[in-house]
Write an enzyme that holds these catalytic residues in place. Sequence first.
Site, PDB file in Angstrom:
ATOM      1  NE  ARG A   9      12.957   6.140 100.018  1.00 48.58           N
ATOM      2  CZ  ARG A   9      14.211   5.723 100.164  1.00 48.58           C
ATOM      3  NH1 ARG A   9      14.583   5.154 101.301  1.00 48.58           N
ATOM      4  NH2 ARG A   9      15.075   5.867  99.188  1.00 48.58           N
ATOM      5  CG  HIS A  10       9.664   6.257  95.930  1.00 48.42           C
ATOM      6  ND1 HIS A  10      10.530   5.259  95.519  1.00 48.42           N
ATOM      7  CD2 HIS A  10      10.439   7.331  96.196  1.00 48.42           C
ATOM      8  CE1 HIS A  10      11.762   5.710  95.526  1.00 48.42           C
ATOM      9  NE2 HIS A  10      11.741   6.974  95.947  1.00 48.42           N
ATOM     10  CB  SER A  13      12.832   3.480  91.884  1.00 46.94           C
ATOM     11  OG  SER A  13      14.211   3.768  92.075  1.00 46.94           O
ATOM     12  CD  GLU A  14      12.312   1.350  85.692  1.00 46.16           C
ATOM     13  OE1 GLU A  14      12.896   2.390  85.278  1.00 46.16           O
ATOM     14  OE2 GLU A  14      11.351   0.829  85.100  1.00 46.16           O
ATOM     15  CD1 TRP A  15      17.597   4.000  87.172  1.00 50.96           C
ATOM     16  CD2 TRP A  15      18.325   6.046  87.712  1.00 50.96           C
ATOM     17  NE1 TRP A  15      17.941   4.632  86.006  1.00 50.96           N
ATOM     18  CE2 TRP A  15      18.391   5.893  86.311  1.00 50.96           C
ATOM     19  CE3 TRP A  15      18.721   7.254  88.282  1.00 50.96           C
ATOM     20  CZ2 TRP A  15      18.852   6.907  85.471  1.00 50.96           C
ATOM     21  CZ3 TRP A  15      19.171   8.273  87.453  1.00 50.96           C
ATOM     22  CH2 TRP A  15      19.244   8.097  86.066  1.00 50.96           C
ATOM     23  N   GLY A  23      17.480  11.350  92.540  1.00 48.71           N
ATOM     24  CA  GLY A  23      17.067  12.745  92.643  1.00 48.71           C
ATOM     25  C   GLY A  23      15.806  13.031  91.854  1.00 48.71           C
ATOM     26  CD  GLU A  88      15.043  11.930  97.271  1.00 51.69           C
ATOM     27  OE1 GLU A  88      14.964  12.836  98.137  1.00 51.69           O
ATOM     28  OE2 GLU A  88      15.139  10.731  97.550  1.00 51.69           O
ATOM     29  CE1 TYR A  91      21.832  12.629  97.238  1.00 51.28           C
ATOM     30  CE2 TYR A  91      19.633  12.050  96.501  1.00 51.28           C
ATOM     31  CZ  TYR A  91      20.609  12.044  97.475  1.00 51.28           C
ATOM     32  OH  TYR A  91      20.354  11.451  98.690  1.00 51.28           O
ATOM     33  NE  ARG A 115      23.062   7.483 100.420  1.00 49.17           N
ATOM     34  CZ  ARG A 115      22.840   6.541 101.322  1.00 49.17           C
ATOM     35  NH1 ARG A 115      23.753   6.282 102.237  1.00 49.17           N
ATOM     36  NH2 ARG A 115      21.737   5.833 101.318  1.00 49.17           N
TER      37      ARG A 115
END
Length: 248
Positions: A9-10, A13-15, A23, A88, A91, A115
Amino acid sequence: MTYKLILLRHGHSEWNAKNLFTGWVDVDLNDQGREEAARGGELLVENNVLPDVLYTSLLKRAINTANIALDKADRGWIPVKRDWRLNERHYGALQGKDKAQTLAEYGEEQFMEWRRSYDTPPPPLDDDSEFSQAHDPRYADLGDALPRTECLKDVLIRLMPYWESDIKEDLKAGKTVLVTAHGNSLRALVKHLDGISDEAIAGLNIPTGIPLVYDLDENFKPLNPGGTYLDPEAAAESIKAVANQGKK
């Protein structure tokens, strides 16, 4: 004949750091994520699990995680295959929204259904949203196949043909395959590999940046059900953090 599959899995992240639904929004890794990716590459070397071919999504957080990890493992030269079907989960209208605020606004039952349920997608995202991919050139050829929202079932449906036509074929050829992707595209693949029920998959979390290795038999069934994390202690801590997203 046995086959070796590595799932990664990456990195953070920033988010992830901002606790936002991401998403298909193409956000990059943060410093923590880059460190996780580098450590992932080191773990591949330390355990002598070196890939022969790389599969990634079209999103930079997965692409850059793979690049960093492979650089650390001195495998930057291996063939790379990218496909939107490893993206991904989309969403929908939740993309760009704060998870904690969404939880407070809709309540825990609705929040968790969107979710984590297998077959309930969030409301669709309007094409004129700043978080839409309707006009993104990398998806220009998808036409009506471009999702506006997805549940995990949708991710599995789009992923399985690619697993059969491409990833499995490289495994059959004796290659060690690295798939660097996302929480939900990897959850969908793990659901398939381990035969996890629609209900039980809600409880499965995959940590960022820690390689998960599957040894598969001639029928592509796991010899080590659930796979083997190359850093089990770090994986356990990261899984807790993923499970708690939205609660802060």
